[in-house]
Design an enzyme around this catalytic site. Structure first.
Site, PDB file in Angstrom:
ATOM      1  N   LYS A 114      -0.955  -4.254  -2.561  1.00 42.87           N
ATOM      2  CA  LYS A 114      -2.069  -3.555  -3.206  1.00 42.87           C
ATOM      3  C   LYS A 114      -1.753  -3.123  -4.621  1.00 42.87           C
ATOM      4  O   LYS A 114      -2.662  -2.922  -5.428  1.00 42.87           O
ATOM      5  CB  LYS A 114      -2.509  -2.354  -2.360  1.00 42.87           C
ATOM      6  CG  LYS A 114      -3.069  -2.803  -1.039  1.00 42.87           C
ATOM      7  CD  LYS A 114      -3.991  -1.838  -0.383  1.00 42.87           C
ATOM      8  CE  LYS A 114      -4.716  -2.565   0.753  1.00 42.87           C
ATOM      9  NZ  LYS A 114      -5.512  -1.748   1.575  1.00 42.87           N
ATOM     10  N   LYS A 197      -4.692 -12.525   6.653  1.00 45.09           N
ATOM     11  CA  LYS A 197      -5.491 -11.759   7.614  1.00 45.09           C
ATOM     12  C   LYS A 197      -6.889 -11.477   7.073  1.00 45.09           C
ATOM     13  O   LYS A 197      -7.092 -11.367   5.856  1.00 45.09           O
ATOM     14  CB  LYS A 197      -4.794 -10.443   7.981  1.00 45.09           C
ATOM     15  CG  LYS A 197      -4.807  -9.390   6.917  1.00 45.09           C
ATOM     16  CD  LYS A 197      -4.590  -8.001   7.507  1.00 45.09           C
ATOM     17  CE  LYS A 197      -4.959  -6.958   6.467  1.00 45.09           C
ATOM     18  NZ  LYS A 197      -5.551  -5.766   6.984  1.00 45.09           N
ATOM     19  N   LYS A 200     -11.133  -6.466   4.405  1.00 46.90           N
ATOM     20  CA  LYS A 200     -12.359  -6.059   3.701  1.00 46.90           C
ATOM     21  C   LYS A 200     -12.200  -6.137   2.193  1.00 46.90           C
ATOM     22  O   LYS A 200     -13.178  -6.201   1.470  1.00 46.90           O
ATOM     23  CB  LYS A 200     -12.792  -4.655   4.120  1.00 46.90           C
ATOM     24  CG  LYS A 200     -11.786  -3.581   3.799  1.00 46.90           C
ATOM     25  CD  LYS A 200     -12.278  -2.219   4.190  1.00 46.90           C
ATOM     26  CE  LYS A 200     -11.203  -1.170   4.001  1.00 46.90           C
ATOM     27  NZ  LYS A 200     -10.177  -1.188   5.053  1.00 46.90           N
TER      28      LYS A 200
END
Ligand code: AQP
Length: 335
Positions: A114, A197, A200
């Protein structure tokens, strides 16, 4: 019969709950509440590790709570609450952060993913400390078991390390929590990239199916989902990661064995398989959406959350006193 455990798990109020979240975690939440003492938390403090719009966040917290009820979380059996309503989460996170090492936090793959290449200058310290707050969430209730998807395994390992480290220094205060990671569905892959994976924050909405998608959206997303070479419908993660992922989803939303699905679609090709999968997913989300619409507008939602917060606060206050006493902090005696 299995001994009753205390279970804790959380979900971010992102407003976007996808099939990965459901099949990897939420489905287990519902099943576990029959036999265990469960606390399910809408982790809004985790959500603010990235910028949020206050009005949107407020709505998303409510939506996520309504969704939890719609999938079958029973507030008579489980404690459903919002993280920021229990201030001890932040208090324990501070205490644990004093026992966590920069090195171990920097190694967390989610932080690396991230924060990208710019890890020091403009990345919020909250993102760095995210796994410490997660450890605090779990240890605050002395949870023994934590149902999560495979992507949270590393964070849970850190919670276990922090628990052991604290106990070694100050005596037996915390359980060492065990992950509950299901075999099928613990890592649902992206529809547009079966090697990553379902997520969102993926750049395309064709990566995921949310529980709130319309039938047309669901059919369209499955229609364009990536497939593998060949045309057989066969489960083989190495050779056929895309079809294996679709078979897993099909199997979990219909409660049918993968082997039975393979037999049904022998010689039929991807088109028919995808069409039927699309219909199966539509069928699956329909009752959830119906229940969600009822729950969202029901004023009872507010009292469910405030009762949940009150029950969770009682447990949290007791535990934080024990923790502070072990550390030599404060004056108030433990009751
Ligand atoms: N693809 C997945 N397969 C199985 N389980 C998954 N989980 C997330 N993605 C998958 C599990 O869902 C639970 C709730 O997740 P969260 O709300 O904390 O969000 P997340 O883990 O950050 O999920 P996302 O959608 O992938 O968000 P981004 O893109 O922001 O990282 C957790 O138990 C999680 O393991």
């Amino acid at each position: 019969m299995e001994r009753m455990k205390r279970v804790f798990s959380g979900i971010q109020p992102s407003g976007l709950v996808h099939l990965g979240n459901y099949l990897g975690a939420l489905r287990q939440w519902v099943l576990l509440q029959d036999q265990h003492e469960c606390l399910y938390c809408i982790v809004d403090l985790h959500a603010i590790t990235i910028p949020q719009k206050p009005k949107d966040l407020e709505l998303q917290i409510r939506q996520t709570a309504a969704l939890c009820l719609a999938i079958g979380i029973n507030p008579e059996r489980s404690i459903l609450f919002v993280q920021s309503d229990v201030s001890e989460h932040g208090e324990l996170a501070w205490i644990l952060s004093c026992h966590a090492y920069m090195g171990e936090l920097r190694r967390m793959t989610q932080f690396k993913d991230k924060s990208g290449s710019n890890q020091e200058e403009s990345i919020g310290a909250g993102l760095f400390n995210y796994p410490v707050l997660m450890a605090a969430d779990i240890l605050l209730y002395n949870a023994q078991a934590v149902p999560v998807g495979e992507d949270q395994r590393q964070h849970l390992e850190l919670s276990r390390d922090l628990s052991r480290r604290f106990n070694n220094l100050y005596g037996d205060v915390f359980y060492v929590p065990e992950p509950i990671i299901v075999k099928a569905g613990s890592r649902v892959m992206g529809l547009d990239d079966p090697l990553k994976k379902m997520s969102k924050s993926a750049s395309s909405q064709y990566n995921y199916i949310t529980l709130m998608d319309t039938p047309d959206q669901i059919r369209a997303k499955i229609k364009v989902a990536v497939t593998d070479s060949g045309r057989e419908i066969r489960y083989d993660e190495g050779q056929k990661p895309a079809i294996s992922n679709l078979l897993t989803i099909f199997s979990l939303v219909t409660n049918r064995q993968i082997a039975a699905l393979e037999r049904d679609y022998e010689g039929k090709g991807y088109g028919v398989f995808k069409k039927d999968l699309g219909e199966a997913v539509c069928e699956f989300v329909r009752p959830i959406q119906k229940e969600y619409a009822k729950r969202l507008d029901d004023p009872a939602l507010d009292s469910i959350l405030s009762q949940g917060a009150s029950k969770a606060s009682d447990l949290a206050r007791r535990q934080i006193k024990i923790v502070k006493q072990a550390l030599g902090l404060g004056f108030s005696p433990v009751h």
